[in-house]
Motif scaffolding. Structure first.
Motif, PDB file in Angstrom:
ATOM      1  N   TRP A 149      55.209  -3.718  27.013  1.00 58.08           N
ATOM      2  CA  TRP A 149      54.571  -4.327  28.235  1.00 58.08           C
ATOM      3  C   TRP A 149      55.244  -5.410  28.808  1.00 58.08           C
ATOM      4  N   ILE A 150      56.236  -6.073  28.152  1.00 62.56           N
ATOM      5  CA  ILE A 150      56.954  -7.176  28.721  1.00 62.56           C
ATOM      6  C   ILE A 150      58.001  -6.680  29.681  1.00 62.56           C
ATOM      7  N   GLY A 151      58.635  -5.700  29.181  1.00 58.05           N
ATOM      8  CA  GLY A 151      59.668  -4.820  29.793  1.00 58.05           C
ATOM      9  C   GLY A 151      59.187  -4.174  31.157  1.00 58.05           C
ATOM     10  N   PHE A 152      57.882  -3.463  30.845  1.00 59.26           N
ATOM     11  CA  PHE A 152      57.379  -3.087  32.050  1.00 59.26           C
ATOM     12  C   PHE A 152      56.700  -4.183  33.293  1.00 59.26           C
ATOM     13  N   GLY A 153      56.310  -5.169  32.683  1.00 64.26           N
ATOM     14  CA  GLY A 153      55.865  -6.326  33.478  1.00 64.26           C
ATOM     15  C   GLY A 153      57.098  -6.715  34.514  1.00 64.26           C
ATOM     16  N   TRP A 154      58.158  -6.927  33.792  1.00 65.33           N
ATOM     17  CA  TRP A 154      59.230  -7.679  34.748  1.00 65.33           C
ATOM     18  C   TRP A 154      59.735  -6.490  35.599  1.00 65.33           C
ATOM     19  N   PHE A 155      59.565  -5.159  35.365  1.00 64.74           N
ATOM     20  CA  PHE A 155      59.976  -4.191  36.162  1.00 64.74           C
ATOM     21  C   PHE A 155      58.997  -4.049  37.369  1.00 64.74           C
ATOM     22  N   ALA A 156      57.730  -4.219  37.010  1.00 62.57           N
ATOM     23  CA  ALA A 156      56.486  -4.031  38.125  1.00 62.57           C
ATOM     24  C   ALA A 156      56.964  -5.274  39.051  1.00 62.57           C
ATOM     25  N   VAL A 157      57.158  -6.522  38.684  1.00 65.19           N
ATOM     26  CA  VAL A 157      57.444  -7.653  39.477  1.00 65.19           C
ATOM     27  C   VAL A 157      58.642  -7.336  40.242  1.00 65.19           C
ATOM     28  N   ALA A 158      59.678  -6.719  39.831  1.00 60.36           N
ATOM     29  CA  ALA A 158      60.925  -6.378  40.507  1.00 60.36           C
ATOM     30  C   ALA A 158      60.625  -5.392  41.505  1.00 60.36           C
TER      31      ALA A 158
END
Length: 498
Positions: free
Chosen positions: A181-190
């Motif tokens: 979820w952390i990696g996906f969160g950063w990717f979604a923000v990007a």
């Protein structure tokens, strides 16, 4: 269903803005929110397919798309409408990934040529040709909200066609790893920041505006964090399978899909905008303009798919032929004029469409055929992500290029429009005399003649600029083809091929 959601903003933007009493800045979030959610979820959809299986993912994705469409049709306020568009984008990503994954798992490699040609009729032809035509007709004659009701009405047809064969569908549940979820969160923000910068940058003159600069910095930082976590994390969890990039065919095809998406969505953006704003066609006619091209794309897909399946041809052979046809079609369109009608553009549109059919099927098969079963879902999500991102970059580039060329062409043309210019004096005098002969006051006739000359200049500037934008897609391939060949040769000489 996904195609209808993805293209509505192009055709119905003025109507949506009027009904919601929204400013251009506010209404832009109708499109931004959808694309942000879709791009963020395309790579991650593979984890959902692996965790819950193809059947559950397919039916839940379809149900969510239908529910979001009904919500969009019923909303009377912009904020919940945008929220429903986020759900549409996320569910549409899941629908695309699971559908194509099932096809690769249902049929052997020898049949994929024709299978993927038929599938591409929905994911390539529909969003760039058929959907705008239907949307233009509904928007022109009825209401843009009917587009979403139409989408909702497709769901029962899907159920009727698929439910009887539910037992034949693959239902692989291979993923037991936790979701990052952390990696996906950063990717979604990007993805949110990058999409905003690409689609809004031109309106705000890019980095001259502090808001665009801030979004760009946020996007770059978030993407760096997501990438570093994906590469260097010791945990085996993730939101997509990074090992898919170790396959040389996928890596090559992912690069080519970006270029092809640039050309496909870029040209699909230019053509109706040119028809609406320069040729002054109504929305329905502008949408119908792409129908001949869609028939050509379908023909190209089916011809290439049939030959690849029946003759066991290497899909790579269709890439140069497809590129040559696309380049020829865009070169033909770059010769349009103010007097051009739909029939004048059809030849270029047909050649472009046939080339895109050959190119997209070949790239799909090169990228996805022959992958290990465990990598198929991730590869499908990333392949669609590459095509979609290429399209967004293409639209952003062409929007900026058009703005710059309009300013440049206007400055060049207007240099010769001075009171001391003899041709200008003759033209102004002739127009003023004609207006006076029709009963207009001589003083007003002089002003009217100047206004007519101004309108003529603006029209000429517009057609020149669009022709240059069409030709820029020709130059795209002139630049991209050597890069593609260099990439392939590098794979061969480094041993990164099979």
């Amino acid at each position: 269903m996904d195609a209808v959601n993805g293209t509505i903003f192009t055709i119905a933007r003025p109507q949506i803005m009027g009904d919601f009493n929204a400013t251009p800045d506010e209404v832009s979030w109708v499109n931004l929110s959808y694309l942000m959610a879709k791009l963020a979820c395309l790579p991650a959809a593979a984890w959902v397919v692996g965790r819950f299986g193809e059947v559950q993912t397919f039916f839940w994705s379809m149900a969510l798309v239908a529910a979001a469409s009904a919500s969009c049709a019923l909303m009377i306020d912009l904020v919940p409408f945008v929220a429903a568009r986020v759900l549409q984008g996320a569910a549409g990503a899941g629908l695309l990934v699971v559908a194509q994954t099932m096809l690769f798992r249902l049929f052997p490699n020898s049949k994929q040529g024709l299978v993927q040609a038929l599938y591409a009729l929905g994911v390539v032809v529909a969003p760039t040709s058929l959907a705008p035509a239907v949307q233009g007709w509904l928007t022109d004659g009825f209401s843009w909200t009917l587009i979403f009701w139409l989408n909702l009405g497709l769901a029962p047809i899907v159920l009727f066609c698929v439910v009887p064969f539910k037992g034949l569908l693959p239902d692989t549940r291979a993923t037991k790893l936790p979701f990052d979820w952390i990696g996906f969160g950063w990717f979604a923000v990007a993805m949110g920041a990058i999409v905003y910068v690409l689609l809004e940058g031109s309106r705000w003159n890019w980095f001259d505006d502090g808001r665009i600069t801030a979004w760009a910095l946020i996007g770059a930082a978030a993407l760096a964090l997501a990438t570093s976590r994906l590469i260097f994390s010791k945990s085996r969890s993730g939101f997509f399978d990074r090992l898919v990039f170790t396959d040389p065919h996928f890596a090559f095809g992912f690069f080519v899909s970006f270029v092809a998406g640039f050309a496909l969505f870029g040209s699909a953006f230019l053509i109706p905008v040119f028809a609406l704003n320069v040729l002054s066609m109504p929305p329905m006619d502008a949408g119908l303009l792409l129908l001949p091209s869609s028939l050509a794309v379908g023909a190209g897909l089916l011809i290439a798919g049939g030959l690849i399946t029946a003759k066991s041809l290497n899909p790579l052979k269709f890439v140069p032929f497809g590129i040559a046809l696309v380049v020829s079609g865009m070169w033909m369109l770059s010769g349009a004029s103010l007097e051009s009608g739909a029939h004048d553009l059809w030849s270029g549109l047909l050649v472009r469409g046939l080339g895109l059919g050959f190119l997209f099927l070949a790239v799909t098969l090169i990228t996805l055929n022959g992958l290990k079963p465990a990598h198929v879902a991730s590869a499908v999500g990333l392949f669609n992500f590459g095509r979609q991102m290429g399209g967004i970059v293409g639209i952003s580039f062409l929007t900026t290029y058009l703005d710059r060329q309009i300013a440049l062409n206007r400055r060049i043309l207007i240099e010769n429009i001075t009171p001391s210019s003899l041709p200008f004096q003759e033209r102004h005098s002739a127009l003023a005399t004609a207006l006076t002969d029709r009963g207009l006051d001589p003083g007003l006739a002089n002003e009217g003649a100047a206004a007519l000359i101004q309108n003529s200049i603006q029209a000429q500037v517009a057609v020149l600029s669009f022709n240059q934008a069409f030709f820029s897609l020709v130059m795209l391939f002139v630049i991209a083809v050597p890069l593609i060949l260099t990439f392939k040769l590098a794979q061969k000489f480094t041993g990164w091929s099979r």
